[in-house]
Design a protein around this motif. Structure first.
Motif, PDB file in Angstrom:
ATOM      1  N   ALA A   1      -0.048  30.413  70.570  1.00  0.00           N
ATOM      2  CA  ALA A   1       1.090  30.087  71.429  1.00  0.00           C
ATOM      3  C   ALA A   1       0.676  29.238  72.628  1.00  0.00           C
ATOM      4  CB  ALA A   1       1.768  31.374  71.902  1.00  0.00           C
ATOM      5  N   ALA A   2      -0.500  29.486  73.172  1.00  0.00           N
ATOM      6  CA  ALA A   2      -0.943  28.707  74.329  1.00  0.00           C
ATOM      7  C   ALA A   2      -1.116  27.239  73.945  1.00  0.00           C
ATOM      8  CB  ALA A   2      -2.263  29.274  74.861  1.00  0.00           C
ATOM      9  N   TRP A   3      -1.687  27.004  72.762  1.00  0.00           N
ATOM     10  CA  TRP A   3      -1.853  25.632  72.263  1.00  0.00           C
ATOM     11  C   TRP A   3      -0.484  24.981  72.081  1.00  0.00           C
ATOM     12  CZ3 TRP A   3      -0.168  23.165  67.839  1.00  0.00           C
ATOM     13  CH2 TRP A   3      -0.775  21.949  67.505  1.00  0.00           C
ATOM     14  N   LEU A   4       0.465  25.710  71.473  1.00  0.00           N
ATOM     15  CA  LEU A   4       1.792  25.162  71.234  1.00  0.00           C
ATOM     16  C   LEU A   4       2.486  24.828  72.552  1.00  0.00           C
ATOM     17  CD1 LEU A   4       3.891  24.506  69.021  1.00  0.00           C
ATOM     18  CD2 LEU A   4       4.831  26.792  69.385  1.00  0.00           C
TER      19      LEU A   4
ATOM     20  N   ALA B   1      -0.549  30.733  58.874  1.00  0.00           N
ATOM     21  CA  ALA B   1      -1.248  29.587  58.312  1.00  0.00           C
ATOM     22  C   ALA B   1      -2.594  29.333  58.989  1.00  0.00           C
ATOM     23  CB  ALA B   1      -0.374  28.344  58.430  1.00  0.00           C
ATOM     24  N   GLY B   2      -2.949  30.161  59.973  1.00  0.00           N
ATOM     25  CA  GLY B   2      -4.198  29.963  60.686  1.00  0.00           C
ATOM     26  C   GLY B   2      -4.159  28.821  61.669  1.00  0.00           C
ATOM     27  N   ALA B   3      -2.943  28.403  62.052  1.00  0.00           N
ATOM     28  CA  ALA B   3      -2.785  27.316  63.017  1.00  0.00           C
ATOM     29  C   ALA B   3      -3.062  27.827  64.431  1.00  0.00           C
ATOM     30  CB  ALA B   3      -1.365  26.749  62.922  1.00  0.00           C
TER      31      ALA B   3
ATOM     32  N   ARG C   1       1.367  15.630  65.123  1.00  0.00           N
ATOM     33  CA  ARG C   1       1.227  15.270  63.710  1.00  0.00           C
ATOM     34  C   ARG C   1       0.566  16.376  62.886  1.00  0.00           C
ATOM     35  NH1 ARG C   1      -1.224  10.354  65.848  1.00  0.00           N
ATOM     36  NH2 ARG C   1       0.354   8.712  66.085  1.00  0.00           N
ATOM     37  N   GLU C   2      -0.018  17.353  63.529  1.00  0.00           N
ATOM     38  CA  GLU C   2      -0.728  18.396  62.791  1.00  0.00           C
ATOM     39  C   GLU C   2       0.233  19.153  61.885  1.00  0.00           C
ATOM     40  OE1 GLU C   2      -3.650  20.767  64.589  1.00  0.00           O
ATOM     41  OE2 GLU C   2      -4.261  19.237  66.048  1.00  0.00           O
ATOM     42  N   GLN C   3      -0.303  19.585  60.743  1.00  0.00           N
ATOM     43  CA  GLN C   3       0.512  20.248  59.735  1.00  0.00           C
ATOM     44  C   GLN C   3      -0.003  21.658  59.462  1.00  0.00           C
ATOM     45  OE1 GLN C   3       0.128  17.453  56.483  1.00  0.00           O
ATOM     46  NE2 GLN C   3       1.989  16.373  57.082  1.00  0.00           N
ATOM     47  N   PHE C   4       0.895  22.487  58.968  1.00  0.00           N
ATOM     48  CA  PHE C   4       0.503  23.827  58.537  1.00  0.00           C
ATOM     49  C   PHE C   4       1.335  24.214  57.324  1.00  0.00           C
ATOM     50  CE2 PHE C   4       3.826  24.340  61.702  1.00  0.00           C
ATOM     51  CZ  PHE C   4       4.666  25.311  61.158  1.00  0.00           C
ATOM     52  N   VAL C   5       0.750  25.046  56.481  1.00  0.00           N
ATOM     53  CA  VAL C   5       1.415  25.473  55.254  1.00  0.00           C
ATOM     54  C   VAL C   5       2.416  26.576  55.579  1.00  0.00           C
ATOM     55  CG1 VAL C   5       1.125  26.474  52.967  1.00  0.00           C
ATOM     56  CG2 VAL C   5      -0.555  24.830  53.844  1.00  0.00           C
TER      57      VAL C   5
ATOM     58  N   ALA D   1       9.995  32.556  67.801  1.00  0.00           N
ATOM     59  CA  ALA D   1       9.193  33.633  67.215  1.00  0.00           C
ATOM     60  C   ALA D   1       8.830  33.312  65.770  1.00  0.00           C
ATOM     61  CB  ALA D   1       9.954  34.953  67.299  1.00  0.00           C
ATOM     62  N   ALA D   2       9.782  32.758  65.029  1.00  0.00           N
ATOM     63  CA  ALA D   2       9.521  32.409  63.631  1.00  0.00           C
ATOM     64  C   ALA D   2       8.479  31.307  63.524  1.00  0.00           C
ATOM     65  CB  ALA D   2      10.821  31.977  62.959  1.00  0.00           C
ATOM     66  N   LEU D   3       8.536  30.316  64.408  1.00  0.00           N
ATOM     67  CA  LEU D   3       7.550  29.239  64.394  1.00  0.00           C
ATOM     68  C   LEU D   3       6.161  29.781  64.671  1.00  0.00           C
ATOM     69  CD1 LEU D   3       6.555  26.342  64.362  1.00  0.00           C
ATOM     70  CD2 LEU D   3       7.405  26.070  66.710  1.00  0.00           C
ATOM     71  N   LEU D   4       6.039  30.598  65.696  1.00  0.00           N
ATOM     72  CA  LEU D   4       4.724  31.165  66.032  1.00  0.00           C
ATOM     73  C   LEU D   4       4.197  32.043  64.901  1.00  0.00           C
ATOM     74  CD1 LEU D   4       5.344  32.024  69.789  1.00  0.00           C
ATOM     75  CD2 LEU D   4       3.850  30.229  68.875  1.00  0.00           C
ATOM     76  N   LYS D   5       5.083  32.785  64.271  1.00  0.00           N
ATOM     77  CA  LYS D   5       4.676  33.655  63.154  1.00  0.00           C
ATOM     78  C   LYS D   5       4.184  32.823  61.973  1.00  0.00           C
ATOM     79  CE  LYS D   5       6.476  37.308  60.132  1.00  0.00           C
ATOM     80  NZ  LYS D   5       7.676  38.134  59.796  1.00  0.00           N
ATOM     81  N   ASP D   6       4.911  31.767  61.643  1.00  0.00           N
ATOM     82  CA  ASP D   6       4.504  30.910  60.529  1.00  0.00           C
ATOM     83  C   ASP D   6       3.179  30.216  60.817  1.00  0.00           C
ATOM     84  OD1 ASP D   6       6.775  31.609  59.153  1.00  0.00           O
ATOM     85  OD2 ASP D   6       7.917  29.820  59.738  1.00  0.00           O
ATOM     86  N   MET D   7       3.003  29.777  62.067  1.00  0.00           N
ATOM     87  CA  MET D   7       1.749  29.125  62.420  1.00  0.00           C
ATOM     88  C   MET D   7       0.582  30.095  62.347  1.00  0.00           C
ATOM     89  SD  MET D   7       2.983  26.643  65.584  1.00  0.00           S
ATOM     90  CE  MET D   7       1.295  26.129  65.938  1.00  0.00           C
ATOM     91  N   ALA D   8       0.798  31.321  62.806  1.00  0.00           N
ATOM     92  CA  ALA D   8      -0.263  32.326  62.781  1.00  0.00           C
ATOM     93  C   ALA D   8      -0.674  32.655  61.340  1.00  0.00           C
ATOM     94  CB  ALA D   8       0.200  33.591  63.494  1.00  0.00           C
TER      95      ALA D   8
END
Length: 396
Positions: A129-132, A124-126, A162-166, A115-122
């Motif tokens: 969940a389907a992509w992940l 950051a505009g990454a 390799r993709e990154q997010f802030v 949940a924390a990973l998905l929240k951080d990605m969201a």
């Protein structure tokens, strides 16, 4: 009957006697194989890779086989596995405990981590969940094909890793995370991947990843009862505070597990403690006084929250770092009496911190253990991941 008339009293001397035998530290209690050590201790701290080998070597009858036999168990036979466990910490467990550890401690943490990973990605505009999920399935398939691989090697097969997010944009702790770093951590907590063979020697912290061994899905409460029972049989008596700290569970989970295994209350100097059913009888058979040099984060030194019965409070400042991690310790007959370090030339240097010393017999036994350790470590240089004041001073 105990001193209060309703439960048996177990004093410090008896607790130290149990520790020497059940933790495989007394000379006559040492083991022949790493699997026996891990089975007796339930879990070996794996945050610092060197700790696993040093903890095993301190408990083997023939420490000369430590590295080869521990690597065989971890990477050849896979009878031991390095994975996330209690308190969101990496441990080495007997493989037959992986399902128990996963159900008893991993599931709740895994849900929070994903949940924390998905929240951080969201934030950051990454991608979503389907992509992940798509990247995850592709990475796992690549890992199956390769057997073992580093994150960089997996990214050759699945470039989206390799993709990154802030992370935490605008905060003082803002940083950049790579998808592979966060995703592999989540998969580890979820019990889908485990750490494989390191890139370097047995002291290396750079690991390959491997698909986790298959295991059944267990009921959470049943798994908690099994894990607590295994640990209490080795480390009991222990207080409710000890159990809550070691497991990382809620107190309600601890109490439910205690009731489930029929744990028996005993009286300790700290108050009420618990042992497994039937473990209130006579103490373990007495053993000769013993010495041991244990590594930083050793499971015995870190086994209980309330440690005064084996580690005097005045010894803690030189032996612990600022975050509560214990460094290398010197033991004599069930209690910590000092610390040790490896110098650049390979010498094992040690110092007794107990006021008045420990006597000639103890010092001779400690010196023998230092020679024993130096003999099997050989040319390898070991620096604890979490350094403590005394270790830094002795390492010089």
């Amino acid at each position: 009957m105990g001193r209060s008339g309703w439960v048996r009293y177990i004093g410090v001397a008896e607790r130290r006697g149990r520790l020497g035998v059940r933790q495989r530290l007394a000379r006559g209690a040492r083991a022949g194989r790493p699997e026996e050590v891990a089975g007796s201790l339930v879990a070996l701290h794996g945050t610092d890779p060197a700790t696993v080998h040093l903890a095993v070597g301190a408990r083997l009858t023939d420490p000369g086989v430590t590295v080869a036999e521990t690597e065989r168990a971890l990477y050849g036979d896979r009878s031991l596995v390095r994975m996330h466990g209690m308190r969101h910490t990496v441990f080495v467990f007997p493989t037959d405990l992986t399902a128990v550890v996963h159900a008893s401690t991993g599931l709740a943490v895994a849900a929070r981590e994903r949940a924390a990973l998905l929240k951080d990605m969201a934030k950051a505009g990454a991608p979503d969940a389907a992509w992940l999920k798509e990247v995850e399935e592709s990475a796992l398939a690549a890992l199956v094909r390769r057997g073992q691989a580093t994150a960089a090697e997996l990214a050759e097969d699945e470039p989206r890793l390799r993709e990154q997010f802030v992370y935490a944009a605008g905060k003082s702790y803002e940083g950049v995370h790579t998808v592979s770093t966060r995703l592999l951590r989540v998969l580890g907590v979820e019990g889908k991947v485990v750490r494989g063979r390191p890139l370097g020697s047995w002291t290396s912290s750079q690991f390959r990843w491997a698909v986790a061994p298959p295991h059944p899905e267990l009921d959470v409460a049943e798994a908690q009862a099994v894990l607590l029972g295994r640990w209490l049989a080795v480390c009991g008596p222990a207080t409710e505070s000890d159990l809550k700290w070691w497991t990382g569970w809620k107190v309600t989970d601890v109490r439910r597990a205690l009731a489930s295994i029929g744990a028996q209350a005993v009286e300790l100097d700290e108050g009420t403690g618990y042992v497994v059913e039937g473990d209130v009888g006579p103490a373990d058979a007495p053993v000769e006084p013993w010495a041991a040099l244990l590594p930083g984060l050793d499971p015995t030194a870190m086994g209980w929250r309330d440690r005064d019965w084996y580690l005097a409070p005045e010894l803690r400042p030189p032996l612990f770092d600022g975050s509560g991690n214990v460094g290398p310790t010197v033991w004599w007959d069930g209690r910590v009496v000092g610390g040790w370090a490896q110098r650049p030339d390979g010498e094992i240097a040690w110092r007794v911190l107990v006021p008045g010393g420990v006597g000639r017999e103890a010092e001779a036994a400690i010196a023998e253990e230092a020679r024993r350790l130096q003999g099997w470590v050989g040319a390898t240089r070991v620096t604890p991941r979490f350094r403590t004041p005394l270790e830094r001073e002795l390492a010089g």
